[in-house]
Design an enzyme around this catalytic site. Structure first.
Site, PDB file in Angstrom:
ATOM      1  N   LYS A  81      -5.311  -1.689   7.037  1.00  0.00           N
ATOM      2  CA  LYS A  81      -3.964  -2.140   6.719  1.00  0.00           C
ATOM      3  C   LYS A  81      -4.048  -3.366   5.795  1.00  0.00           C
ATOM      4  CE  LYS A  81      -1.218   0.804   8.727  1.00  0.00           C
ATOM      5  NZ  LYS A  81      -0.139   1.484   7.975  1.00  0.00           N
ATOM      6  N   GLY A 127       0.821  -1.202   0.000  1.00  0.00           N
ATOM      7  CA  GLY A 127       0.000   0.000   0.000  1.00  0.00           C
ATOM      8  C   GLY A 127       0.857   1.255   0.000  1.00  0.00           C
ATOM      9  N   ARG A 129      -6.458  -5.290  10.700  1.00  0.00           N
ATOM     10  CA  ARG A 129      -5.521  -5.772  11.721  1.00  0.00           C
ATOM     11  C   ARG A 129      -6.140  -5.796  13.106  1.00  0.00           C
ATOM     12  NH1 ARG A 129       0.145  -3.136   9.865  1.00  0.00           N
ATOM     13  NH2 ARG A 129       0.747  -4.779   8.410  1.00  0.00           N
ATOM     14  N   ASP A 159       2.113   0.345  12.898  1.00  0.00           N
ATOM     15  CA  ASP A 159       2.409  -1.017  12.439  1.00  0.00           C
ATOM     16  C   ASP A 159       2.816  -1.946  13.578  1.00  0.00           C
ATOM     17  OD1 ASP A 159       1.866  -0.622   9.743  1.00  0.00           O
ATOM     18  OD2 ASP A 159       3.866   0.152   9.339  1.00  0.00           O
TER      19      ASP A 159
END
Length: 436
Positions: free
Chosen positions: A346, A92, A350, A319
């Site tokens: 994500k 992405g 997630r 992340d």
């Protein structure tokens, strides 16, 4: 793959180069006339796809050794018309940032990716790019890939107040602003990763950053600069370092040093949080390389306790929440991670994937709105299989859990780990981790 309770982890290691910097180094090389030399480039699939796309847009990109690459670019505004669709695989970051690079040039390009990337929203990047004069010629349902765009003959500068805390959206706008005359400005309510701003300055662009509100910033870029070739030393990726970092913290008796980790203040949210939780982490040999703060991190096995993680910290560790949730399982007490709405868009959802993994491995948790609450007991029962949903960070996070859990932890797929950390499994084995 299955990971099992291990003895103390020990050793010194270097994790792969930062993915965010690696993508940007190639893109800035594309937009610079002359040779850009890059060392420490992450050679995972995501970055290699960006290198391929740079070639399609006219750059000469060559690998000269392990992690060593050169890019002979075409300059700002000099991009070539690509003959084939630009395929970003699972990335992405690569797709959204390159939309900015391409979007203010008078060329047509089709952006595509794998099945996972085709599920991810792209309108958040396209909406501000249309303000420059970009036209979306074709797109899949919901503004998803494949998408064909056509840039304007004469881009116009914009002022954009980002409705989401997204470094990718901000970067796409700034990269498009490079080929627009005048000043392009991005206003963000919450400060996000500033790698693009730092690299713009490193390559000679005129960028001004000023505070905006309590946690935000205003970034102003003077368009149509002549970027100057500059060497890039890619520091170790803190998002990759997060996995051996947490593993060493939760496995009793461990003593692990991770060298050359990026310490950009907008990327160290996990480090801050782990230290708040009681992790024994030392910062050694602090230095600056290619405009980024870098240091070595020594982490020892620690007794962790639950903490409240504020929402404004999310952009600096977005992340790392999956592996933080693993650390929280081994902490005593409740850890509340606030404001995780960005986790829903994500590589997978997630937030849902982490919660499902915690459920399978017997960890007490609950989702309240966009908050994830983990009620840690100092241990995790383990189990599986954990569904990774083609998400490399979910796979690595639960393999880390297995190294300290009461029972083995199995994940259903490790294929996608190669997108960001190709040597994760052999590296963890060298530290003493039991993975098979």
């Amino acid at each position: 793959m299955t990971s099992r309770r291990s003895g103390a982890l020990a050793g010194t290691l270097t994790v792969p180069g930062d993915k965010s910097i690696s993508h940007r180094a190639l893109m800035f090389g594309l937009m610079t006339v002359g040779e850009t030399k890059i060392t420490g480039l992450l050679e995972g699939e995501d970055v290699l796809n960006t290198a391929k796309v740079c070639r399609q847009l006219g750059a000469k990109v060559e690998r000269t050794g392990p992690g060593a690459w050169t890019v002979h670019g075409v300059g700002v505004g000099g991009l070539h018309q690509p003959a084939e669709p630009l395929d970003f695989g699972n990335s992405g970051t690569g797709a959204r940032l390159m939309m900015g690079v391409v979007g203010a040039n008078p060329i047509r390009a089709t952006f595509d990716g794998d099945a996972s990337l085709r599920k991810r929203p792209m309108r958040r990047a396209l909406d501000p790019l249309e303000l420059f004069g970009l036209t979306v010629v074709a797109q899949a349902e919901g503004g998803r890939l494949p998408i064909t765009i056509e840039g304007p003959k004469n881009a116009i500068p914009v002022t954009y107040a980002s409705p989401v805390a997204s470094a990718q959206v901000k970067s796409a706008v700034l990269l498009a602003g490079l080929n627009a005359p005048g000043v392009t400005t991005v206003i963000e309510k919450e400060a996000t990763r500033d790698h693009t701003e730092r690299m713009l300055i490193h390559f000679g662009a005129d960028v001004t950053v000023t505070p905006e509100g309590e946690h935000g910033r205003r970034i102003a870029l003077v368009g149509q600069p002549e970027l100057k070739p500059a060497p890039v030393v890619v520091p170790a990726d803190p998002s990759s370092a997060a996995f051996p970092l947490v593993a060493a913290a939760i496995v009793p008796g461990s003593d692990v040093t991770i060298t050359g980790v990026m310490m950009n203040p907008l990327r160290t949210g996990l480090l801050t949080t782990l230290i708040e939780m009681g992790a024994d982490i030392q910062t050694l040999n602090a230095r600056v390389e290619s405009g980024e703060d870098v240091a070595d991190l020594r982490v020892r096995g620690s007794k962790l306790h639950g903490v409240d993680v504020p929402a404004h910290r999310a952009p600096s560790m977005i992340d790392e929440y999956p592996v933080l949730a693993v650390a929280a399982a081994f902490a005593i007490g409740t850890t509340r991670m606030r404001g995780l709405h960005e986790l829903r868009v994500k590589e997978s959802d997630r937030l849902a994937a982490v919660a499902a993994g915690l459920a399978v491995t017997g960890v007490d948790h609950v989702i309240e709105g966009d908050d994830l609450i983990v009620r840690g007991t100092g241990r995790a029962p383990g189990g599986g299989p954990v569904e990774t949903h083609m998400d490399h960070r979910i796979a690595m996070s639960f393999l880390v859990m297995g190294l300290a859990a009461d029972n083995p932890v199995t994940v259903d797929d490790t294929t996608f780990i190669a997108t960001s950390f190709p040597d994760f499994i052999p590296l963890m084995r060298r530290l003493g981790g039991e993975l098979s």
